[in-house]
Design an enzyme around this catalytic site. Structure first.
Site, PDB file in Angstrom:
ATOM      1  CE1 TYR A  61       1.784  19.680 -20.416  1.00 37.81           C
ATOM      2  CE2 TYR A  61       1.671  21.036 -22.245  1.00 37.81           C
ATOM      3  CZ  TYR A  61       1.990  19.609 -21.723  1.00 37.81           C
ATOM      4  OH  TYR A  61       2.266  18.421 -22.454  1.00 37.81           O
ATOM      5  CD  GLU A  63       4.733  18.268 -17.138  1.00 40.21           C
ATOM      6  OE1 GLU A  63       5.716  18.584 -16.527  1.00 40.21           O
ATOM      7  OE2 GLU A  63       4.730  18.014 -18.253  1.00 40.21           O
ATOM      8  CG  ASP A 207      -8.675  -2.995 -13.025  1.00 37.22           C
ATOM      9  OD1 ASP A 207      -9.561  -2.080 -12.923  1.00 37.22           O
ATOM     10  OD2 ASP A 207      -7.834  -3.089 -14.075  1.00 37.22           O
ATOM     11  CB  THR A 233     -12.237   3.593 -16.385  1.00 33.51           C
ATOM     12  OG1 THR A 233     -13.041   2.393 -16.174  1.00 33.51           O
ATOM     13  CG2 THR A 233     -11.289   2.827 -17.132  1.00 33.51           C
ATOM     14  CE  LYS A 236     -14.295  -0.167 -18.403  1.00 32.20           C
ATOM     15  NZ  LYS A 236     -13.112   0.255 -18.221  1.00 32.20           N
ATOM     16  NE  ARG A 242     -13.667   6.893 -23.889  1.00 36.08           N
ATOM     17  CZ  ARG A 242     -13.903   5.500 -23.642  1.00 36.08           C
ATOM     18  NH1 ARG A 242     -12.971   4.661 -23.545  1.00 36.08           N
ATOM     19  NH2 ARG A 242     -15.175   5.224 -23.950  1.00 36.08           N
TER      20      ARG A 242
END
Ligand code: DSN
Length: 422
Positions: A61, A63, A207, A233, A236, A242
């Site tokens: 974790y 954060e 984008d 992303t 691609k 991903r």
């Protein structure tokens, strides 16, 4: 079911523990190896990236951001994130980078949050003309929470209508203008969009999910020098894990970081952050630049090949990794073509063409992409062959015997370009 040396020794333990899921891993690997992967948003990421994704970094974790976490024990993952941030800034010439968004859609939620309030006006490309769900679709948060004004492509040349875009910007005074699409085969004139944003005082958001991998390979012009913020992303053409990423001007760094965490998500997936860093290093090589150029030339050959079989490439062809094909001349809908290609071992997707008379569930087109097959090492002769296989599948793939014949030809072709060799 037999094991596969690609997965390594831990796979034997998984098979013993959970044969059901182990079987899915094996059969998906076989599907990727022996079918043609033409979905424009997919690729074969490297074993190095897959190794980081399957690592113990998944347990942590974290954060917050490097040096400012809400949990202890982040010294090691901090290193991976810092390396990734520096690589992203260097690769794209960006002033700021955030590697934490879990996906492209979550990166976009962060962009809205950093620059707008619910109810603000945002100008974005219409989904039926190639935009994205997060660019204002009524079934998405963007269309529900924002006043989205959509622009599209011209009916005569199927290219973005920059005059319409400017008129709409002057008329609606948007807080933010978004360019970037999921089914637009041409390049975007970022200089022109910047001028429109400056004229109306709008934030320029690109984008770049679809084409950022071509930018990374220096195969097409970059939006980074022009835009306030670029979201994308990493899986691609870019060929990483991903996930999502955002780069921006330094003046927006604090707003972006706050919008990602705590604004939009909690703990980052640190295995994915490390995998993004690995992919960014891969992108900075001459081999990657060669691949990016080949992705475009392969797609151009594929689009011309489909035209030779009587179909029409929207906007006259492609300058990128994807082509949008109007298949009305075949008398077959996009939906049926998608199904017939699937039965023939060819994975692609039905896609609306601009001004499509059919519904989005049926469509008059298909979208093809060349990133995965280029990663496999295929070139122009194979693209010509793939065009012929698609044409055969659209015509005959509804008949099981003919689909089996095409599948066998697909198998022979893909066997010559093995992915994830045993
Ligand atoms: N679903 C992606 C695509 O296929 O283009 C966009 O997010």
């Amino acid at each position: 079911m037999s094991s596969d040396t690609f997965f390594g020794p831990d796979f034997d333990a998984l098979q013993a523990q959970d044969p059901d899921i182990a079987a899915v891993l094996l059969s998906e690997l076989e599907r990727q190896r022996h079918g043609l992967q033409l979905i424009a948003s997919e690729n074969f990421t490297s074993p190095a990236v897959l190794t980081a994704l399957g690592s113990t970094l998944s347990n942590k974790y974290a954060e917050g951001y490097p040096g400012k976490r809400y949990y202890g024990g982040c010294e090691e993952v901090d290193k991976a994130e810092l390396i990734g941030i520096e690589r992203a800034k260097a690769l794209f010439g960006a002033e700021h980078a955030n590697l934490q968004p879990h996906s492209g859609a979550s990166a976009n939620i962060a962009v809205y949050q950093a620059f707008t309030k619910p109810g603000d006006t945002v100008l974005a490309m219409s989904l039926p003309h190639g935009g994205h769900l997060t660019h204002g679709s009524k079934v998405n948060f963007s269309g529900k929470w924002f006043n989205i004004v959509s622009y599209g492509v011209r009916a005569d040349n199927e290219l973005i209508d920059y005059d319409e875009l400017r008129d709409l910007a002057l008329e609606n005074a948007p807080r933010m203008i978004c360019t970037g699409a999921t089914a637009y085969p041409s390049l975007i004139d970022f200089e022109r969009v910047r001028a429109i944003c400056d004229e109306v005082g709008a934030i320029m958001w690109v984008d770049a999910a679809h084409f950022i991998g071509l930018v990374a390979g220096k195969a097409i012009p970059s939006p980074v020098p022009y835009a306030d913020v670029v979201s994308f992303t990493t899986h691609k053409v870019l060929r990483g894990p991903r996930g999502g990423m955002i780069v921006s001007k330094a003046e927006h760094a604090a707003a972006i970081d706050k919008a990602v965490f705590p604004g939009m998500q909690g703990g980052p997936i640190m295995s994915a952050v490390a995998a993004k860093a690995i992919a960014l290093k891969e992108c900075a090589t001459p081999e990657y630049q060669e691949y990016a150029k080949n992705v475009i030339s392969n797609c151009q050959v594929l689009a011309s090949g489909l035209e030779e079989h009587g179909m029409r490439a929207v906007s006259g062809g492609t300058q990128t990794h994807l082509a949008l094909i109007d298949i009305r001349s075949t008398g077959i809908s996009g939906k049926i073509a998608d199904e017939r290609c699937g039965l023939s071992g060819i994975t692609l997707n039905k896609n609306a063409i601009p001004y499509d008379p059919e519904s989005p569930a049926v469509t008059s087109g298909i979208r093809v992409g060349s990133a995965a097959t280029t990663t496999q090492g295929m070139g122009a002769p194979e693209m010509v062959q793939i065009a012929s296989l698609i044409a055969r599948a659209i015509k005959d793939g509804g008949e099981p015997a003919k689909a089996a014949e095409i599948r066998s030809d697909v198998y022979e072709l893909t066997a010559r370009f093995p992915v994830y060799p045993r």
